[in-house]
Design an enzyme around this catalytic site. Sequence first.
Site, PDB file in Angstrom:
ATOM      1  N   GLU A 183       0.863  -1.157   0.056  1.00 18.98           N
ATOM      2  CA  GLU A 183      -0.145   0.045   0.043  1.00 18.98           C
ATOM      3  C   GLU A 183       0.933   1.352   0.162  1.00 18.98           C
ATOM      4  OE1 GLU A 183      -2.884  -0.364   3.297  1.00 18.98           O
ATOM      5  OE2 GLU A 183      -3.728  -2.104   2.576  1.00 18.98           O
ATOM      6  N   GLU A 300      -6.099 -10.774  -1.425  1.00 14.97           N
ATOM      7  CA  GLU A 300      -6.713 -10.477  -0.476  1.00 14.97           C
ATOM      8  C   GLU A 300      -8.343 -10.540  -0.588  1.00 14.97           C
ATOM      9  OE1 GLU A 300      -5.405  -7.330   2.245  1.00 14.97           O
ATOM     10  OE2 GLU A 300      -3.200  -7.815   1.684  1.00 14.97           O
TER      11      GLU A 300
HETATM   12  C1  XIL Z   1      -6.245  -6.526   8.250  1.00 12.67           C
HETATM   13  C2  XIL Z   1      -6.527  -7.743   9.182  1.00 12.67           C
HETATM   14  O1  XIL Z   1      -7.334  -8.515   8.606  1.00 12.67           O
HETATM   15  C3  XIL Z   1      -7.105  -6.978  10.534  1.00 12.67           C
HETATM   16  O2  XIL Z   1      -7.469  -8.010  11.446  1.00 12.67           O
HETATM   17  C4  XIL Z   1      -6.162  -5.825  11.067  1.00 12.67           C
HETATM   18  O3  XIL Z   1      -6.767  -5.335  12.241  1.00 12.67           O
HETATM   19  C5  XIL Z   1      -5.711  -4.645   9.980  1.00 12.67           C
HETATM   20  O4  XIL Z   1      -5.416  -5.537   8.841  1.00 12.67           O
HETATM   21  N1  XIL Z   1      -4.743  -4.780   3.862  1.00 12.67           N
HETATM   22  C6  XIL Z   1      -3.772  -5.360   4.137  1.00 12.67           C
HETATM   23  C7  XIL Z   1      -4.192  -6.577   5.211  1.00 12.67           C
HETATM   24  O5  XIL Z   1      -2.769  -5.582   3.507  1.00 12.67           O
HETATM   25  O6  XIL Z   1      -2.769  -6.523   5.899  1.00 12.67           O
HETATM   26  C8  XIL Z   1      -5.241  -5.827   6.076  1.00 12.67           C
HETATM   27  O7  XIL Z   1      -5.441  -6.960   7.277  1.00 12.67           O
HETATM   28  C9  XIL Z   1      -6.443  -5.739   5.215  1.00 12.67           C
HETATM   29  C10 XIL Z   1      -6.242  -4.677   4.204  1.00 12.67           C
END
Ligand code: XIL
Length: 393
Positions: A183, A300
């Site tokens: 990101e 994701e």
């Molecule tokens: C999220 C987790 O799922 C949560 O439990 C945590 O509180 C925050 O992070 N993008 C990403 C992930 O790259 O690491 C994130 O994961 C969701 C968005």
Amino acid sequence: MSTYLQHLIGRRRAMSLGFGTMIGMGAFTFISQSKDAQSPIQEQALRRSFIVAGEASLRDRAARKGLLYGSAVLRSKLANDPEFAASITNECSILVPIGELKWDMLRTDLEHFNFEPADWLIEFTHKRNMLVRGHTLIWHEALPSWVESVMNSANAKQILTHHISTVVKRYAGKIHSWDVVNEAIQLRDGRSDGLRNTPWLLMLGPDYIEMAFRTAAKADPKAMLVYNDFGLDYDTPADNAKRAAVLKLLERLKLKGVPVHALGIQAHLLRDKNPRFNPEKFKTFLQNVASLGLKILITELDVTDKTLPKDIQIRDRMVAAAYEDYLSVALAEPAVIAVLTWGISDRYTWLSKHDPRQDGASVRPLPLDQNLKRKLVWNAIARSFDKAPRRSS
Ligand code: XIL
């Protein structure tokens, strides 16, 4: 069947065909002309069959096409919920730790690392012949508070390279692919290069990205190194601009000979209020990324159901349709090698907290329901794998 669904069906002659007869209909085949229509996405979702042949797992369906399917997991759930662990083992060929490799779980302080939870997870995958991804080495979130108090521009490079070398070396040869930088683009921050104002950027300048990839490559020369980001999916001004900025970043890195091997597309779908999926634009983006010599992973995937109707039959269809529309385009691109959902069961999803529904109903964004039963999202993913062209290598 809910009265709402019956009502919708009753209004449309085409519906007399029934759901089961619509096998093979394209995602964009039916857009109603009727004036009192629901949104097009809702309409066509309600008309789709989602029929799947056989009972084979997502893991096997993906494998037949030379693809990987997997899920994000937390060690605590795998260790304490054997039913859940069995579903994961049955459906997945690759896992990714949700938090165990992030700084806030790994780094107690400047000197120490707590590898125990990540070790456990990686061992879990290896015992079961699964692959495992590394997530993530550099991110602006999940930074423990000591980082900001200790880090300055004189020691930032040392902190970054020490972290990456230590973690990547420990697991060298065991990780399928690392999300090296997560990101890093945020157009709202107003920079001409599109980079997000993170602590790393402020301390090290834009070259922190290149530094991170080069350090990771040195620590594990064989690992696939990934740039991972979200907001790349839709035909909205924000996503269109973000795709362009990510592409430019990847081009810059490739031109400089930085060892970046793949783009990770997070694919948290229906995040926006008014998402418009444009298959052509998305396809072109994937082709552009592939033409840089990069692989692509969907890292994701999930679908926010926050704004969808409460009725479970309707909601599940719309969520499944969003998956199928997206994956049918993504998997047609041969550079796409893996699909991971951010969780596998509605029993454990970050969206229950991150994007809860206003009406208090539990969210249903994932392939298995809270009882670990396959739902229409599972069918949508299975169908997408079944229709995908076989990868040659
Ligand atoms: C999220 C987790 O799922 C949560 O439990 C945590 O509180 C925050 O992070 N993008 C990403 C992930 O790259 O690491 C994130 O994961 C969701 C968005």
